[in-house]
Design a protein around this motif. Structure first.
Motif, PDB file in Angstrom:
ATOM      1  N   THR A   1      -3.603   7.788  -0.934  1.00 11.30           N
ATOM      2  CA  THR A   1      -3.887   7.751  -2.372  1.00 11.30           C
ATOM      3  C   THR A   1      -2.755   8.389  -3.157  1.00 11.30           C
ATOM      4  OG1 THR A   1      -6.258   7.849  -1.931  1.00 11.30           O
ATOM      5  CG2 THR A   1      -5.538   8.389  -4.163  1.00 11.30           C
ATOM      6  N   LEU A  12      -0.884   2.839 -10.564  1.00 10.73           N
ATOM      7  CA  LEU A  12      -1.617   3.060  -9.320  1.00 10.73           C
ATOM      8  C   LEU A  12      -2.056   4.502  -9.141  1.00 10.73           C
ATOM      9  CD1 LEU A  12       0.579   0.899  -6.904  1.00 10.73           C
ATOM     10  CD2 LEU A  12      -1.605   0.289  -7.941  1.00 10.73           C
ATOM     11  N   ARG A  33      -5.145   5.790  -7.042  1.00  6.33           N
ATOM     12  CA  ARG A  33      -5.649   4.643  -6.262  1.00  6.33           C
ATOM     13  C   ARG A  33      -5.027   4.633  -4.871  1.00  6.33           C
ATOM     14  NH1 ARG A  33      -8.077   1.160  -9.942  1.00  6.33           N
ATOM     15  NH2 ARG A  33      -7.600   1.656 -12.110  1.00  6.33           N
ATOM     16  N   ARG A  34      -5.688   3.924  -3.980  1.00  7.69           N
ATOM     17  CA  ARG A  34      -5.182   3.788  -2.621  1.00  7.69           C
ATOM     18  C   ARG A  34      -4.001   2.826  -2.622  1.00  7.69           C
ATOM     19  NH1 ARG A  34      -8.070   5.931   1.417  1.00  7.69           N
ATOM     20  NH2 ARG A  34      -7.103   4.568   2.959  1.00  7.69           N
ATOM     21  N   PRO A  55      -5.123  -3.632 -10.090  1.00  8.29           N
ATOM     22  CA  PRO A  55      -6.484  -3.893 -10.568  1.00  8.29           C
ATOM     23  C   PRO A  55      -6.510  -3.993 -12.088  1.00  8.29           C
ATOM     24  CG  PRO A  55      -6.247  -1.608  -9.859  1.00  8.29           C
ATOM     25  CD  PRO A  55      -4.989  -2.302  -9.466  1.00  8.29           C
ATOM     26  N   ALA A 101      -6.267  -0.793 -14.218  1.00 13.18           N
ATOM     27  CA  ALA A 101      -5.082   0.065 -14.097  1.00 13.18           C
ATOM     28  C   ALA A 101      -4.333   0.093 -15.423  1.00 13.18           C
ATOM     29  CB  ALA A 101      -4.171  -0.447 -12.985  1.00 13.18           C
TER      30      ALA A 101
END
Length: 884
Positions: free
Chosen positions: A379, A398, A401-402, A424, A427
């Protein structure tokens, strides 16, 4: 000053007074005016400065002339619901009567009050401080320009300017003044620049880059006394005892919240100043809001654009009956300080428990990239970038986020997300204006006034506001635009970037036809703005191809990629490789002995490459001139391993030794390499020459491949290895030597003129209408009538060629690029970690660094931790003979 008549509608509207007319106030007014269709709010804005609200982030641009920095949209100030009073100062607030008093004698009643008073630039109370200047407003900058010009007129030389403060404003001031022609110095109390924002590795990298731009650095000290007489400032004494000559002293040591009105009005203030607010941006008085730098939120004041905008949006929503909250501080920044890219976001210091730091560092050259991830390396927690901030725009969305790939892949991707990464919808793309990936995608398909979608970058920026403030997210916005258009089957604009509306081929021809010789001239004629990481290297390549000459002269040094600026290839541990040219792979024993002696003297790792030459790894930046001085004296020249140019011409031994050879492949390879050396192109070039059809030189895997026949030479073009390998295709057969040369001349110049930026020959030929047949018609049949012109262009290159390292060694000013810090100790830093393996020193892996320090436990690519000098490496190598 702008005013509106007091209409009946205005009297029935809620009266909102805004004290302060900076960026935060502008954002608030724009947000309210654009949403308040019912006209329920009437805004009165009071600003001390005589200017319309302007962009303080771009203040340094004013150093180069009276540039208009007015924030857009400026039309909001002519809105009938808005009254702007410029050149007016609020003197007091009566919270009980809800009245603001101004120095113009006005008493302005309010229903709601917004404090957007910003901050001021402090000057410490040292002796002589009354002679110092600050760097905060347009008037401050204009006064600095005038004083620099006065010094030049009075003393007949450039002004010596000492800037106190190595933070954002200080570096911006020093860089702008240096570009103005002043001799700039920076004094900073920290051990490295921007010590409040950057970790030591990033700060040291930034320090080196700033020093290499001619700005003297005095770190770990501060001004103690300013010496002045009737003529003005003469010198500054520092706390370390040093005295520095100066004509002008500028303090940029931080900002102090302008909270005096709030204090006098009895509002709650923070421990270190600033008006305390809640998540609704209200102060201790429910009818008074505070936004921007004066607001103390979560215990601190923040001087960044994104939080100020977010506060303004929150207050706008509240004024219109909403319940928005300001819940987080987005302290991500992306700036260009003194010409150096600096960006950071999230947990830059790795303070999260268990955090790992992945670092790609070039401590000698000044490149530093780091991302911080969770203990499982999955992450993203934060990042910091100095020297090359290309990954910032792709990584910033990001945060939290992973990651879909190994963390190091994001640093080596040059600003591109690794394959398979898809952002995503929620984001954040633009933190300044709080624009998400989903909002950008929606605008591409259904944005704009007619709902037909925004299909070019300008329309997309106008529709979403993404990229309209600091601009750091523009590359990512452009990528999202192109991806969405392509997925919808819509033609994608061929603009090279937002600064040039044409592609590389069109720009190349325009520059060539008008004989333009500088980036500024090219922008003025064909583009707009100040350029970016996309167009600057592309223009630098065009100028090198067309103008020739030393690639770092004439202001072109700042346009080049990192490797070109150092005339060497940067390696993963922050050192550089030295690659002498060995034409055709042929080398005498005497020259081999010179390479061996240089490698031993400087403790360099040696490797014979696939291109039939010898790479020497592990040189520090400051060692490069000494290394090349020995190599040039022995007859070597640059192998251009660092440039988008001809790298090498590989050959077999041909008819000289081989019983199967039918032509002298070594002689032809040497002739080709000496002819095309230093030729700048859209991408690197590799050649191969084989002496027979057995193809030992692997010529068909090269951009230009030559294979001997009994009658002459077969010419192959458009091959390459890499991620998308391609076989070269046969262009012409059984050519004599001179015809072969002519065809290669034509092919290369045509490629350089018409290919896209960073496009290899294989992809270029695939994109050409007609492909190989079109190339054959131009090169062999002269279908465009360009043969003579193309050949003449190549002859000029051959006649004007000068080895870049020989030219560097002959010029003391050029050698300055390779010096250490101005104020560094005499002994250079040799702390690049090494491990002995197979008798040579290589970079240490993270698990070989030892110690309990977190930086050593992390996956680190090139951070100094174990200090091993080259001489120690050599002695250990002799004693041990192999890695322990």
């Amino acid at each position: 000053m702008t005013n509106t008549e007091d209409t009946g509608q205005a009297r029935s509207a809620r009266r909102v007074v805004v004290i302060g007319a900076g960026p935060a106030a502008h954002r608030l007014v724009d947000a309210v005016a654009s949403r308040d269709e019912a006209g329920s709010v009437r805004l009165t804005v009071i600003g001390e400065e005589p200017h319309l609200p302007y962009d303080r982030v771009a203040l340094s641009h004013r150093l180069h002339g009276p540039e208009d920095l007015t924030l857009q949209p400026s039309a909001v100030w002519s809105d009938g619901r808005v009254s702007l009073r410029t050149g007016v100062r609020a003197t007091s607030i009566d919270r009980h009567a809800r009245i603001v008093q101004t120095d113009a004698g006005e008493r302005l009643p309010y229903d709601e009050l917004v404090l957007a008073t910003g901050s001021s630039a402090p000057v410490p109370g040292i002796r002589g401080s009354e002679h110092a200047r600050v760097y905060r407003t347009i008037d401050d900058v204009d006064a600095l320009v005038a004083e620099c010009e006065d010094v030049r007129e009075r003393l007949g030389r450039a002004a010596k300017v000492l800037v106190a403060g190595g933070g954002l404003l200080g570096l911006e001031a020093a860089g702008g003044l240096a570009q103005l022609g002043a001799e700039a110095s920076v004094v900073h109390s920290g051990g490295w620049l921007m010590s409040a924002q950057l970790d030591e590795g990033a700060g040291q990298a930034l320090s080196r880059l700033i020093a290499q731009r001619g700005i003297r650095l005095h770190l770990g000290t501060r001004p103690q006394k300013i010496f002045a007489d009737e003529a003005g400032v003469r010198a500054v004494k520092l706390t370390n005892g040093q005295t520095v000559d100066a004509d002008i002293v500028v303090f940029a040591i931080g900002v102090t919240p302008r909270d005096e009105l709030a204090r006098d009005a009895g509002l709650e203030l923070g421990e270190r100043g600033g008006v305390v607010i809640g998540t609704d941006c209200r102060t201790s008085d429910p009818h008074v809001f505070a936004i921007g730098e004066v607001a103390n939120v979560f215990g601190r004041c923040v001087g960044l654009v994104a939080p100020a905008n977010a506060m303004a949006e929150t207050v706008a929503d509240r004024l219109l009956g909403g319940d928005a909250e300001f819940t987080t501080i987005d302290d991500a920044t992306s700036l260009k300080l003194s010409g150096v890219d600096v960006a950071s976001f999230g947990d830059t210091l790795g303070s999260t428990p268990g955090a790992l730091e992945i670092v790609y560092a070039d401590p000698a050259r000044g490149l530093y990239q780091k991302i911080v991830v969770t203990q499982d390396a999955a992450t993203l927690l934060g990042g910091v970038f100095v020297g090359d901030a290309a990954p910032y725009s792709a990584l910033r969305p990001l945060l939290g986020r992973r990651l879909s790939a190994e963390p190091a892949a994001y640093l080596s991707a040059g600003g591109e997300l690794p394959e398979g990464t898809d952002l995503p919808a929620d984001a954040l793309v633009c933190s300044c204006n709080n624009v998400s990936v989903g909002a950008v995608r929606d605008a591409v398909h259904s944005g704009g006034d007619d709902g037909a979608g925004c299909h070019d970058l300008g329309a997309l920026k106008a529709c979403t506001r993404a990229g309209t403030q600091c601009g750091s997210c523009v590359p990512l916005v452009k990528k999202l635009l192109e991806k969405e258009l392509a997925s919808a089957g819509i033609a994608v604009s061929n603009a090279m970037c937002e600064h040039f509306p044409m592609n590389r081929q069109e720009l190349f021809e325009g520059v060539r036809m008008l004989s333009l010789a500088s980036f500024d001239d090219i922008v003025a004629r064909f583009g707009a703005g100040r350029g970016c990481d996309i167009c600057k290297p592309a223009v630098a390549s065009m100028l090198a191809s067309q103008q020739g000459g030393y690639i770092l002269d004439g202001g072109r040094g700042t346009l080049q990629d990192t490797n070109d600026r150092a005339l060497a290839n940067m390696q993963k541990d922050g050192s550089y490789s030295v690659v002498p040219r060995i034409p055709g792979g042929e080398i005498t024993p005497q020259k081999l002995a010179v390479i061996a002696a240089v490698a031993e003297e400087f403790g360099l790792y040696t490797k014979i490459t696939g291109g039939q030459r010898i790479d020497l790894f592990g040189a520090r930046l400051d060692q490069l001139p000494d290394i090349w001085r020995k190599l040039v004296a022995a007859g070597f020249e640059s192998g251009h391993a660092y440039g988008k140019a001809l790298r090498n011409v590989k050959s077999c031994v041909g008819s000289t030794w081989c019983r199967f050879g039918v032509q002298d492949s070594v002689g032809m390879a040497i002739r080709l390499e000496l002819r095309y050396r230093g030729l700048r192109a859209p991408h690197k070039l590799k050649f191969g020459v084989s002496g027979c059809a057995r193809e030992c030189a692997e010529a068909r895997g090269k951009d230009v491949g030559v294979i001997a026949t009994a009658e002459g030479w077969n010419l192959y073009v458009g091959g390459n290895g890499g991620m998308q390998p391609a076989h070269a295709q046969l262009l012409a057969s059984d050519l004599d030597d001179e015809t072969l040369i002519r065809y290669i001349d034509r092919y290369l110049v045509y490629y350089i003129r018409t290919a896209d930026r960073l496009q290899r020959t294989a992809r270029w030929m695939e994109d050409l209408d007609g492909g190989l047949e079109h190339v054959r018609s131009v090169v062999v049949d002269d279908s465009l009538g360009l043969a003579d012109e193309l050949e003449a262009t190549m002859r000029r290159h051959v006649d004007d060629y000068e080895d870049e390292w020989a030219a560097t060694l002959a010029d003391p000013d050029r050698l300055r690029r390779f010096r250490s810090f101005v104020n560094a100790p005499d002994a250079p830093d040799t702390g690049i970690p090494r491990v002995i393996e197979r008798g040579q020193a290589r970079p240490a892996r993270a698990d070989e660094r030892g110690g309990a320090d977190k930086r050593d436990e992390a996956v680190a690519l090139g951070m100094p931790s174990v200090r091993t000098a080259p001489s120690e490496v050599a002695s250990r190598s002799a004693e041990e003979g192999a890695r322990p």
